[in-house]
Design a protein around this motif. Structure first.
Motif, PDB file in Angstrom:
ATOM      1  N   LEU A  18       0.769   9.023  12.029  1.00 16.20           N
ATOM      2  CA  LEU A  18      -0.218   8.061  12.114  1.00 16.20           C
ATOM      3  C   LEU A  18      -1.411   8.730  13.017  1.00 16.20           C
ATOM      4  CD1 LEU A  18       1.051   4.364  12.654  1.00 16.20           C
ATOM      5  CD2 LEU A  18       0.082   5.516  10.518  1.00 16.20           C
ATOM      6  N   SER A  19      -1.168   9.491  14.021  1.00 14.66           N
ATOM      7  CA  SER A  19      -2.189  10.030  14.770  1.00 14.66           C
ATOM      8  C   SER A  19      -2.701  11.029  13.944  1.00 14.66           C
ATOM      9  CB  SER A  19      -1.505  10.571  16.017  1.00 14.66           C
ATOM     10  OG  SER A  19      -0.980  10.079  16.711  1.00 14.66           O
ATOM     11  N   LEU A  20      -2.275  11.684  13.029  1.00 17.67           N
ATOM     12  CA  LEU A  20      -2.710  12.811  12.204  1.00 17.67           C
ATOM     13  C   LEU A  20      -3.606  12.257  11.409  1.00 17.67           C
ATOM     14  CD1 LEU A  20       0.152  15.428  11.267  1.00 17.67           C
ATOM     15  CD2 LEU A  20      -2.332  15.667  11.393  1.00 17.67           C
ATOM     16  N   LEU A  21      -3.071  10.988  10.746  1.00 14.97           N
ATOM     17  CA  LEU A  21      -3.969  10.463   9.723  1.00 14.97           C
ATOM     18  C   LEU A  21      -5.526  10.298   9.951  1.00 14.97           C
ATOM     19  CD1 LEU A  21      -2.442   7.252   7.905  1.00 14.97           C
ATOM     20  CD2 LEU A  21      -2.706   9.728   7.085  1.00 14.97           C
ATOM     21  N   ALA A  76       3.352   9.248   1.592  1.00 13.17           N
ATOM     22  CA  ALA A  76       2.232  10.457   2.305  1.00 13.17           C
ATOM     23  C   ALA A  76       2.505  10.507   3.890  1.00 13.17           C
ATOM     24  CB  ALA A  76       0.986   9.733   2.051  1.00 13.17           C
ATOM     25  N   LEU A  77       3.195   9.652   4.312  1.00 12.20           N
ATOM     26  CA  LEU A  77       3.379   9.817   6.116  1.00 12.20           C
ATOM     27  C   LEU A  77       4.731  10.577   6.341  1.00 12.20           C
ATOM     28  CD1 LEU A  77       2.001   6.274   7.121  1.00 12.20           C
ATOM     29  CD2 LEU A  77       1.052   8.652   7.142  1.00 12.20           C
ATOM     30  N   GLY A  78       5.516  11.068   5.242  1.00 11.66           N
ATOM     31  CA  GLY A  78       6.193  12.404   5.403  1.00 11.66           C
ATOM     32  C   GLY A  78       7.548  12.141   5.992  1.00 11.66           C
ATOM     33  N   SER A  79       8.018  10.797   6.310  1.00  9.67           N
ATOM     34  CA  SER A  79       9.457  10.613   6.894  1.00  9.67           C
ATOM     35  C   SER A  79       9.936   9.427   6.260  1.00  9.67           C
ATOM     36  CB  SER A  79       9.450  10.642   8.443  1.00  9.67           C
ATOM     37  OG  SER A  79       8.394   9.704   8.953  1.00  9.67           O
ATOM     38  N   ALA A  80      10.171   8.227   6.995  1.00 11.40           N
ATOM     39  CA  ALA A  80      10.675   7.230   6.243  1.00 11.40           C
ATOM     40  C   ALA A  80      10.331   5.995   7.222  1.00 11.40           C
ATOM     41  CB  ALA A  80      12.383   7.319   6.224  1.00 11.40           C
ATOM     42  N   GLY A  81      10.566   4.907   6.842  1.00  5.88           N
ATOM     43  CA  GLY A  81      10.412   3.732   7.461  1.00  5.88           C
ATOM     44  C   GLY A  81       9.353   2.797   6.795  1.00  5.88           C
ATOM     45  N   THR A 116     -10.014   6.307   7.155  1.00  8.41           N
ATOM     46  CA  THR A 116      -9.076   7.016   7.963  1.00  8.41           C
ATOM     47  C   THR A 116      -7.683   6.998   7.513  1.00  8.41           C
ATOM     48  OG1 THR A 116      -8.413   5.195   9.151  1.00  8.41           O
ATOM     49  CG2 THR A 116     -10.428   6.133   9.804  1.00  8.41           C
ATOM     50  N   GLY A 117      -7.495   6.876   6.104  1.00  6.35           N
ATOM     51  CA  GLY A 117      -6.292   6.889   5.259  1.00  6.35           C
ATOM     52  C   GLY A 117      -5.364   5.966   5.286  1.00  6.35           C
ATOM     53  N   GLN A 118      -6.010   4.646   5.727  1.00  3.52           N
ATOM     54  CA  GLN A 118      -5.322   3.565   5.744  1.00  3.52           C
ATOM     55  C   GLN A 118      -5.113   2.715   4.350  1.00  3.52           C
ATOM     56  OE1 GLN A 118      -3.584   2.117   8.248  1.00  3.52           O
ATOM     57  NE2 GLN A 118      -4.010   3.505   9.681  1.00  3.52           N
ATOM     58  N   GLU A 147       0.989  -1.129   0.022  1.00  7.22           N
ATOM     59  CA  GLU A 147       0.082  -0.124   0.173  1.00  7.22           C
ATOM     60  C   GLU A 147       1.033   1.397   0.071  1.00  7.22           C
ATOM     61  OE1 GLU A 147      -3.532   0.344   0.367  1.00  7.22           O
ATOM     62  OE2 GLU A 147      -4.220  -1.465   1.791  1.00  7.22           O
ATOM     63  N   ALA A 148       2.199   1.235  -0.524  1.00  8.67           N
ATOM     64  CA  ALA A 148       2.931   2.197  -0.453  1.00  8.67           C
ATOM     65  C   ALA A 148       2.483   3.729  -0.938  1.00  8.67           C
ATOM     66  CB  ALA A 148       4.227   1.823  -1.438  1.00  8.67           C
ATOM     67  N   HIS A 149       1.722   3.549  -1.971  1.00 17.09           N
ATOM     68  CA  HIS A 149       1.200   4.893  -2.296  1.00 17.09           C
ATOM     69  C   HIS A 149      -0.322   5.028  -2.196  1.00 17.09           C
ATOM     70  CE1 HIS A 149       4.661   6.069  -4.822  1.00 17.09           C
ATOM     71  NE2 HIS A 149       4.834   4.603  -5.134  1.00 17.09           N
ATOM     72  N   ALA A 150      -0.745   4.118  -1.316  1.00 17.08           N
ATOM     73  CA  ALA A 150      -2.278   4.302  -0.981  1.00 17.08           C
ATOM     74  C   ALA A 150      -2.412   4.807   0.656  1.00 17.08           C
ATOM     75  CB  ALA A 150      -2.915   2.964  -1.121  1.00 17.08           C
ATOM     76  N   ILE A 151      -1.408   4.356   1.511  1.00 18.51           N
ATOM     77  CA  ILE A 151      -1.477   4.903   2.784  1.00 18.51           C
ATOM     78  C   ILE A 151      -1.292   6.482   3.072  1.00 18.51           C
ATOM     79  CG2 ILE A 151       0.993   4.348   3.418  1.00 18.51           C
ATOM     80  CD1 ILE A 151      -0.545   3.475   6.160  1.00 18.51           C
ATOM     81  N   GLY A 152      -2.488   6.715   3.695  1.00 18.54           N
ATOM     82  CA  GLY A 152      -2.381   8.225   3.836  1.00 18.54           C
ATOM     83  C   GLY A 152      -3.420   8.857   2.685  1.00 18.54           C
ATOM     84  N   VAL A 153      -3.676   8.118   1.497  1.00 14.30           N
ATOM     85  CA  VAL A 153      -4.304   8.710   0.484  1.00 14.30           C
ATOM     86  C   VAL A 153      -5.867   8.273   0.303  1.00 14.30           C
ATOM     87  CG1 VAL A 153      -4.441   8.627  -1.980  1.00 14.30           C
ATOM     88  CG2 VAL A 153      -2.198   9.196  -0.739  1.00 14.30           C
TER      89      VAL A 153
END
Ligand SMILES: *Cc1c(COP(=O)(O)O)cnc(C)c1O
Length: 366
Positions: free
Chosen positions: A278-281, A235-240, A211-213, A201-207
């Motif tokens: 994740l909390s923001l999402l 979309a989650l803005g950092s790395a991991g 709840t953006g999952q 879901e690399a390009h789907a999480i956040g989008v």
């Protein structure tokens, strides 16, 4: 000859030579390239979270509390509670028993796929799957069968003739085409044939999803996907990277995933930023960012923030990209081997950090 001159000149001749462009401090939707400020339509920071004060604050606090590095693999010095907090949060969002995090999405694929299947097993992979999924599938030693992009008939055929444990690997949003996989139909085939499914879901999480999952959440299918994979780098803005699954599979990964076992744990500041993202999402603000992004997508008549414009020849794609650069827009040309030969393209990516005025400019120039 000990220097790769021929290889480099061959790449140049084929229009396939890549080089790095120095980037100054940039703030989406702009980018500072070679001293010029351009409008950036090439970032995967779909929600603009990499500059969000909540992520920066969480990362800064973790830097102060834990320092800059994790100092060892989580199996050696002990596993910081921050990681466990993050993994519980991921599992909660994915509706799974457990999750495991990695340094990035690439390492997630390389660690997990060879731990899930081996030489007596079969991997059935979509033709347009991301390079890390292909590399990991090869590394696993499993028999590798590839089906044409989103071709359910061929997928079913391959599933019916597969040997050993069978793992279907596909993506929810394809990274260079921006289209979706037919997830409900793939799940039906998987259940009919007893295969397992890994969904990236690399390009789907956040989008996508309420709840953006991601896509599985959007379609209410999370419980029927065996392995939900993704990254914090887009979309989650950092790395991991993460993989969410049942407790037993995650326990197996802790024991077998080599990129997890033999690599220093990610910096605590990264993990803290992941938790804040994740909390923001799932917050009201997350929903507002997502709906702004999706409004931009509809304006470009695209189901996702990845909007390809296929050009064909490498040189043509580069020329168009350069012309747009002259007009102040950064839209990269994507070439083989990232996309199939003869399908070089512009890849436009949209972000909630863009305004409608930025979209107006994009539409006018392309
Ligand atoms: C970017 C990407 C990855 C790799 O994730 P990173 O965190 O950037 O290493 C994996 N799968 C897909 C589909 C991607 O687009």
């Amino acid at each position: 000859m000990q220097i790769p001159t021929d290889e480099l000149s061959q790449l140049a001749e084929d229009g396939l030579l890549r080089s790095l462009r120095p980037l100054g401090p940039s703030h989406l939707p702009f980018v500072n390239l070679g001293g010029r400020e351009l409008l950036n339509f090439s970032s995967n920071d779909y929600l603009g979270l990499s500059r969000h004060p909540a992520l920066i604050e969480a990362a800064t606090k973790a830097l102060t509390d834990h320092g800059t590095g994790a100092a060892s693999s989580r199996l050696v010095c002990g596993s910081l509670t921050l990681f466990h907090e993050l993994e519980e949060h991921i599992a909660h969002g994915k509706k799974t028993e457990a999750a495991l995090t990695f340094a990035n999405g690439y390492a997630t694929a390389m660690g997990t796929i060879p731990a899930l299947v081996g030489k007596d097993d079969t991997i059935v992979l979509d033709k347009l799957a991301h390079a890390c999924l292909i590399d990991a599938a090869r590394l696993s030693g499993a028999t590798l069968r590839v089906f044409p992009h989103n071709d359910l008939t061929k997928l079913e055929k391959l599933l019916n003739s597969s040997k050993g444990r069978t793992l279907i690997i596909t993506e929810s949003v394809f990274s260079m085409d921006g289209d979706l996989c037919p997830l409900a139909e793939i799940i039906k085939l998987k259940e009919k044939t007893g295969a397992l499914l890994l969904l990236d879901e690399a390009h789907a999480i956040g989008v996508l999803g309420p709840t953006g999952q991601g896509l599985a959440e959007e379609l209410g299918l999370q419980a029927r996907v065996d392995f939900q994979m993704g990254t914090f780098g887009k979309a989650l803005g950092s790395a991991g990277g993460y993989l969410a699954a049942s407790r037993e599979w995650i326990d197996l990964l802790i024991n077998k995933a080599r990129s997890f076992i033999y690599s220093t744990a990610p910096p605590p500041a990264q993990v803290a930023a992941n938790l804040a993202a994740l909390s923001l999402l799932s917050s009201q603000e997350g929903m507002e960012l997502r709906s702004r992004l999706l409004a931009h997508c509809s304006r470009l008549e695209s189901p996702t923030p990845i909007v390809p414009r296929i050009i064909g020849e490498n040189a043509d794609a580069i020329a168009v990209s350069e012309a747009l650069l002259e007009k102040g827009l950064l839209i990269p040309a994507i070439r083989y081997p990232t996309v199939p030969r003869g399908t070089a393209r512009l890849r436009i990516t949209l972000s909630a950090a863009h305004t409608t005025t930025h979209l107006d400019r994009l539409l006018q120039e392309i």
